[in-house]
Design a protein around this motif. Structure first.
Motif, PDB file in Angstrom:
ATOM      1  N   ASP A 111      57.823  10.257  46.420  1.00 56.36           N
ATOM      2  CA  ASP A 111      59.045  10.214  45.619  1.00 56.36           C
ATOM      3  C   ASP A 111      59.674  11.594  45.539  1.00 56.36           C
ATOM      4  O   ASP A 111      59.000  12.624  45.702  1.00 56.36           O
ATOM      5  CB  ASP A 111      58.733   9.671  44.223  1.00 56.36           C
ATOM      6  N   LYS A 112      60.979  11.611  45.279  1.00 57.22           N
ATOM      7  CA  LYS A 112      61.750  12.862  45.220  1.00 57.22           C
ATOM      8  C   LYS A 112      62.587  12.875  43.949  1.00 57.22           C
ATOM      9  O   LYS A 112      62.961  11.830  43.436  1.00 57.22           O
ATOM     10  CB  LYS A 112      62.712  12.947  46.407  1.00 57.22           C
ATOM     11  N   PHE A 113      62.892  14.092  43.470  1.00 57.01           N
ATOM     12  CA  PHE A 113      63.874  14.258  42.404  1.00 57.01           C
ATOM     13  C   PHE A 113      65.245  14.246  43.063  1.00 57.01           C
ATOM     14  O   PHE A 113      65.445  14.895  44.086  1.00 57.01           O
ATOM     15  CB  PHE A 113      63.715  15.594  41.681  1.00 57.01           C
ATOM     16  N   GLU A 114      66.190  13.544  42.457  1.00 59.55           N
ATOM     17  CA  GLU A 114      67.555  13.499  42.991  1.00 59.55           C
ATOM     18  C   GLU A 114      68.549  13.770  41.878  1.00 59.55           C
ATOM     19  O   GLU A 114      68.233  13.622  40.697  1.00 59.55           O
ATOM     20  CB  GLU A 114      67.831  12.127  43.615  1.00 59.55           C
ATOM     21  N   SER A 115      69.768  14.138  42.254  1.00 55.01           N
ATOM     22  CA  SER A 115      70.831  14.337  41.271  1.00 55.01           C
ATOM     23  C   SER A 115      71.009  13.066  40.469  1.00 55.01           C
ATOM     24  O   SER A 115      70.981  11.967  41.022  1.00 55.01           O
ATOM     25  CB  SER A 115      72.147  14.676  41.964  1.00 55.01           C
ATOM     26  N   GLY A 116      71.160  13.220  39.161  1.00 51.03           N
ATOM     27  CA  GLY A 116      71.329  12.078  38.275  1.00 51.03           C
ATOM     28  C   GLY A 116      70.028  11.548  37.708  1.00 51.03           C
ATOM     29  O   GLY A 116      70.045  10.716  36.811  1.00 51.03           O
ATOM     30  N   ASP A 117      68.894  12.022  38.223  1.00 52.08           N
ATOM     31  CA  ASP A 117      67.599  11.560  37.732  1.00 52.08           C
ATOM     32  C   ASP A 117      67.265  12.201  36.387  1.00 52.08           C
ATOM     33  O   ASP A 117      67.663  13.330  36.094  1.00 52.08           O
ATOM     34  CB  ASP A 117      66.468  11.922  38.703  1.00 52.08           C
ATOM     35  N   THR A 118      66.500  11.471  35.598  1.00 45.03           N
ATOM     36  CA  THR A 118      65.879  12.006  34.390  1.00 45.03           C
ATOM     37  C   THR A 118      64.382  12.051  34.654  1.00 45.03           C
ATOM     38  O   THR A 118      63.817  11.092  35.176  1.00 45.03           O
ATOM     39  CB  THR A 118      66.182  11.118  33.166  1.00 45.03           C
ATOM     40  N   LEU A 119      63.756  13.161  34.329  1.00 45.26           N
ATOM     41  CA  LEU A 119      62.324  13.363  34.574  1.00 45.26           C
ATOM     42  C   LEU A 119      61.589  13.474  33.253  1.00 45.26           C
ATOM     43  O   LEU A 119      62.081  14.105  32.323  1.00 45.26           O
ATOM     44  CB  LEU A 119      62.090  14.656  35.357  1.00 45.26           C
ATOM     45  N   ILE A 120      60.417  12.871  33.195  1.00 42.74           N
ATOM     46  CA  ILE A 120      59.528  13.066  32.057  1.00 42.74           C
ATOM     47  C   ILE A 120      58.304  13.801  32.587  1.00 42.74           C
ATOM     48  O   ILE A 120      57.635  13.333  33.513  1.00 42.74           O
ATOM     49  CB  ILE A 120      59.082  11.734  31.418  1.00 42.74           C
ATOM     50  N   LEU A 121      58.042  14.975  32.023  1.00 38.97           N
ATOM     51  CA  LEU A 121      56.906  15.804  32.425  1.00 38.97           C
ATOM     52  C   LEU A 121      55.948  15.934  31.252  1.00 38.97           C
ATOM     53  O   LEU A 121      56.373  16.003  30.104  1.00 38.97           O
ATOM     54  CB  LEU A 121      57.370  17.203  32.834  1.00 38.97           C
ATOM     55  N   ILE A 122      54.669  15.996  31.557  1.00 39.40           N
ATOM     56  CA  ILE A 122      53.645  16.304  30.556  1.00 39.40           C
ATOM     57  C   ILE A 122      53.014  17.627  30.985  1.00 39.40           C
ATOM     58  O   ILE A 122      52.598  17.770  32.131  1.00 39.40           O
ATOM     59  CB  ILE A 122      52.552  15.214  30.485  1.00 39.40           C
TER      60      ILE A 122
END
Length: 91
Positions: free
Chosen positions: A65-76
């Motif tokens: 998977d990749k991060f893309e423009s418009g994505d929301t990420l949840i990190l711990i």
């Protein structure tokens, strides 16, 4: 200097501050971060990419998977990491 194309939406402390859950919104492409498979990103130890929300679809990410423009990420992250910008997760 903070990347202006990434915005920290929220931060929650967990387990008496030992861990943090961070929500980032990626507004524009970020060189070296977006459109790169997670398995190729050198993410610091003790940081977990828990969820990617892509076009209202919730993804539990794998290495492809990749991060893309418009994505929301949840990190711990373990509480000893100072993360103000998405690039702060990289080694």
């Amino acid at each position: 200097e903070l990347t202006k194309d990434i915005q920290l939406e929220s931060l929650h402390q967990l387990m008496d501050g030992r861990f943090e859950a961070l929500e980032f919104m990626i507004k524009e492409p970020v060189e070296g971060v977006t459109n790169v498979p997670l398995k190729q990103l050198k993410i610091k130890q003790d940081i977990l990419v828990a969820t990617i929300v892509h076009k209202d679809k919730v993804i539990i990410p794998s290495g492809n998977d990749k991060f893309e423009s418009g994505d929301t990420l949840i990190l711990i992250a373990k509480g000893n990491h100072q993360i103000d910008d998405i690039k702060d997760i990289l080694k």
